[in-house]
Design an enzyme around this catalytic site. Structure first.
Site, PDB file in Angstrom:
ATOM      1  N   HIS A  35      42.834  46.216  38.338  1.00 50.33           N
ATOM      2  CA  HIS A  35      41.452  46.705  38.182  1.00 50.33           C
ATOM      3  C   HIS A  35      41.320  47.574  36.924  1.00 50.33           C
ATOM      4  O   HIS A  35      40.486  48.467  36.870  1.00 50.33           O
ATOM      5  CB  HIS A  35      40.983  47.469  39.431  1.00 50.33           C
ATOM      6  CG  HIS A  35      40.753  46.566  40.605  1.00 50.33           C
ATOM      7  ND1 HIS A  35      39.585  45.853  40.784  1.00 50.33           N
ATOM      8  CD2 HIS A  35      41.561  46.221  41.636  1.00 50.33           C
ATOM      9  CE1 HIS A  35      39.674  45.129  41.899  1.00 50.33           C
ATOM     10  NE2 HIS A  35      40.868  45.328  42.427  1.00 50.33           N
ATOM     11  N   THR A  36      42.153  47.305  35.960  1.00 50.76           N
ATOM     12  CA  THR A  36      42.030  48.021  34.680  1.00 50.76           C
ATOM     13  C   THR A  36      41.367  47.148  33.618  1.00 50.76           C
ATOM     14  O   THR A  36      40.867  47.667  32.631  1.00 50.76           O
ATOM     15  CB  THR A  36      43.413  48.461  34.160  1.00 50.76           C
ATOM     16  OG1 THR A  36      44.294  47.338  34.213  1.00 50.76           O
ATOM     17  CG2 THR A  36      43.994  49.602  34.986  1.00 50.76           C
ATOM     18  N   GLY A 122      43.310  30.808  45.756  1.00 49.56           N
ATOM     19  CA  GLY A 122      42.743  31.971  46.423  1.00 49.56           C
ATOM     20  C   GLY A 122      43.786  32.961  46.901  1.00 49.56           C
ATOM     21  O   GLY A 122      43.521  33.787  47.770  1.00 49.56           O
ATOM     22  N   GLU A 160      34.118  30.954  33.171  1.00 47.64           N
ATOM     23  CA  GLU A 160      34.118  31.439  34.556  1.00 47.64           C
ATOM     24  C   GLU A 160      32.990  32.453  34.785  1.00 47.64           C
ATOM     25  O   GLU A 160      32.324  32.430  35.819  1.00 47.64           O
ATOM     26  CB  GLU A 160      35.494  32.034  34.918  1.00 47.64           C
ATOM     27  CG  GLU A 160      35.589  32.404  36.388  1.00 47.64           C
ATOM     28  CD  GLU A 160      37.000  32.408  36.959  1.00 47.64           C
ATOM     29  OE1 GLU A 160      37.924  31.808  36.358  1.00 47.64           O
ATOM     30  OE2 GLU A 160      37.177  33.021  38.034  1.00 47.64           O
ATOM     31  N   ASP A 172      43.351  37.285  33.588  1.00 41.82           N
ATOM     32  CA  ASP A 172      43.889  36.040  34.143  1.00 41.82           C
ATOM     33  C   ASP A 172      44.011  34.959  33.072  1.00 41.82           C
ATOM     34  O   ASP A 172      45.028  34.281  32.961  1.00 41.82           O
ATOM     35  CB  ASP A 172      42.998  35.525  35.271  1.00 41.82           C
ATOM     36  CG  ASP A 172      42.935  36.493  36.437  1.00 41.82           C
ATOM     37  OD1 ASP A 172      43.679  37.492  36.418  1.00 41.82           O
ATOM     38  OD2 ASP A 172      42.141  36.251  37.351  1.00 41.82           O
TER      39      ASP A 172
HETATM   40  P1  ADP Z   1      42.336  32.245  42.433  1.00 42.17           P
HETATM   41  O1  ADP Z   1      42.771  33.633  42.741  1.00 42.17           O
HETATM   42  O2  ADP Z   1      43.291  31.228  42.982  1.00 42.17           O
HETATM   43  O3  ADP Z   1      42.023  32.040  40.992  1.00 42.17           O
HETATM   44  P2  ADP Z   1      39.547  31.729  42.670  1.00 42.17           P
HETATM   45  O4  ADP Z   1      38.591  31.860  43.802  1.00 42.17           O
HETATM   46  O5  ADP Z   1      39.276  32.485  41.427  1.00 42.17           O
HETATM   47  O6  ADP Z   1      40.991  32.038  43.257  1.00 42.17           O
HETATM   48  O7  ADP Z   1      39.638  30.204  42.248  1.00 42.17           O
HETATM   49  C1  ADP Z   1      39.892  29.208  43.210  1.00 42.17           C
HETATM   50  C2  ADP Z   1      39.009  28.007  42.932  1.00 42.17           C
HETATM   51  O8  ADP Z   1      39.508  27.292  41.773  1.00 42.17           O
HETATM   52  C3  ADP Z   1      39.030  27.002  44.043  1.00 42.17           C
HETATM   53  O9  ADP Z   1      38.112  27.325  45.050  1.00 42.17           O
HETATM   54  C4  ADP Z   1      38.649  25.717  43.306  1.00 42.17           C
HETATM   55  O10 ADP Z   1      37.260  25.660  43.087  1.00 42.17           O
HETATM   56  C5  ADP Z   1      39.337  25.889  41.963  1.00 42.17           C
HETATM   57  N1  ADP Z   1      40.668  25.268  41.992  1.00 42.17           N
HETATM   58  C6  ADP Z   1      41.868  25.856  41.892  1.00 42.17           C
HETATM   59  N2  ADP Z   1      42.888  24.965  41.961  1.00 42.17           N
HETATM   60  C7  ADP Z   1      42.305  23.759  42.144  1.00 42.17           C
HETATM   61  C8  ADP Z   1      42.797  22.416  42.318  1.00 42.17           C
HETATM   62  N3  ADP Z   1      44.090  22.141  42.323  1.00 42.17           N
HETATM   63  N4  ADP Z   1      41.882  21.430  42.461  1.00 42.17           N
HETATM   64  C9  ADP Z   1      40.567  21.690  42.452  1.00 42.17           C
HETATM   65  N5  ADP Z   1      40.072  22.909  42.311  1.00 42.17           N
HETATM   66  C10 ADP Z   1      40.895  23.940  42.149  1.00 42.17           C
HETATM   67 MG    MG Z   2      40.539  33.164  39.911  1.00 43.93          MG
END
Ligand code: ADP
Ligand code: MG
Length: 383
Positions: A35-36, A122, A160, A172
């Site tokens: 969170h920085t 996630g 994003e 990230d």
């Molecule tokens: P994270 O911490 O993993 O980045 P986010 O909520 O930011 O979590 O991102 C997750 C989202 O990224 C998923 O809900 C999906 O929409 C997309 N995503 C990640 N990996 C895949 C994959 N292998 N195929 C399709 N979508 C993906």
């Molecule tokens: Mg993410």
């Protein structure tokens, strides 16, 4: 079959031709500096061996076809029609990248994409940034854009933020794009200056375990926005551009100026966390890797008590791992679930992971997944 063969074969089965190329970009864990990044501060992430891999062929007709190995159908969109809100679901992430390239004035058209990713989704390990950076690098190469890894990260972040609608900081994407094997990325998120800090844990007999709690509590999104707004308000009240501008030596005086306890707690976390990043980097530079353990644990306490983004599951991992002899542990990522990192002696790692799993079972919770984080390469072309 290698991972490269799997994604190529998936592409060929789907689209009937070989791809023009295959690109990959990794997930990440953040060693310290949570969170920085939206406070213009410091972070220290490393890339995971887990990555998003995309097989792509260029299409000059302006059509974008998108498929993921976990999707049941191919999504098809027209690049010229892309606008925030126009693509739903997972396909919004790759479409966002092409949109961001177009918005930045690059002459890009469509493509056929097949994605295969082994980054847990996630889990606070940035599966989204991995996928964005892999797609961005593919377009960079296929359309000869000549972007740097840093420019790719910024573009993926814009994708994003403005297309998918997730107000993430830049850590990230910078980690996924710019990390190198065998090092953590010491990044100043204000000016994006960075340094690769060598991190060869195996050579020192150490392991950095990632424990994925496999929980994601619903309040994550709202809480993130709230914390972010609180940090901005605190900086404003202190007359600072960002909390990054408050040095540790000025913390007590600044806290006395803030009216609300909530703002004081947020400020205390950000300022002490920036100091912890610098401390960890100094320890790593000095070859005193074991001594970063207590700094990680202090970072967790700050996220739990001051920033209030921890939860029962991540707290249990940290407490159990430390009681079982870990050198230190902390939640990593945004919070309210996700993953915990545990620094341990190699000889203790399996036992610690087992004790953590037992503690979860005792609570009636699902067993967490654990793996060792080995600092891996950032975005690159595979074929
Ligand atoms: P994270 O911490 O993993 O980045 P986010 O909520 O930011 O979590 O991102 C997750 C989202 O990224 C998923 O809900 C999906 O929409 C997309 N995503 C990640 N990996 C895949 C994959 N292998 N195929 C399709 N979508 C993906
Ligand atoms: Mg993410």
């Amino acid at each position: 079959m290698t991972q490269l063969e799997a994604v190529s074969k998936g592409f060929t089965t789907l689209y009937g031709t070989d791809p023009d190329g295959v690109w990959q970009s990794p997930g990440r864990v953040n060693l310290i500096g949570e969170h920085t990044d939206y406070n213009d501060g410091f972070v220290l992430p490393l890339a995971l061996p887990h990555a998003a891999r995309v097989a792509v062929s260029r299409r000059d007709d302006g059509i974008l076809r998108l498929h993921s190995s976990w999707a049941d159908r191919v999504a098809e969109v027209v690049v010229a029609d892309l606008a925030p809100g126009s693509v739903q679901g997972w396909a919004a992430y790759p479409a966002a990248v092409v949109w961001a390239l177009r918005e930045a004035g690059h002459a890009v058209a469509g493509g056929d994409v097949h994605l295969d990713s082994d980054v847990p989704v996630g889990a606070g390990l940035s599966s989204s940034a991995a996928l964005e950076c892999a797609v961005a690098l593919a377009w960079n190469d296929l359309y000869g854009l000549g972007l740097t890894h840093q420019q790719i990260a910024l573009l993926a972040q814009r994708a994003e933020n403005d297309f998918v609608g997730v107000p993430c900081g830049v850590m990230d994407q910078m980690a996924s794009s710019c990390c190198v094997e065998g090092a953590a990325l010491f990044l100043d998120t204000r000016d994006l200056s960075s340094r690769q800090v060598p991190l060869d844990l195996a050579a020192e007999g150490l392991v950095l375990l990632v424990v994925d709690t496999q929980v994601k509590h619903d309040l994550a999104d709202g809480a993130y926005a709230e914390r972010r707004a609180g940090c901005e308000r605190a900086a404003g009240l202190l007359g600072l551009p960002a909390l990054r501008d408050l040095p540790l030596s000025g913390l007590d005086a600044a806290l006395a100026q803030l009216p609300e306890p909530g703002l004081r707690a947020l400020t205390r976390h950000v300022v002490t966390e920036n100091a912890r990043v610098e401390e960890v980097v100094a320890l790593l530079d000095a070859g005193r890797t074991r001594q970063i353990g207590p700094v990680l644990t202090a970072g967790h306490a700050s996220l739990r008590d001051d920033f209030a983004v921890s939860c029962a599951e991540t707290d249990l991992v940290v407490a159990t791992a430390n009681a079982a002899g870990a050198l230190g542990a902390r939640m990593t990522g945004g919070g309210f679930g996700g993953s915990v990192i545990v620094l341990a002696e190699q000889a203790d790692a399996d036992r610690i992971a087992a004790e953590v799993a037992d503690a979860f079972v005792e609570q009636g919770w699902q067993r967490p997944r654990s793996f060792a984080a080995v600092p891996s390469a950032g975005a690159r072309r595979l074929a």
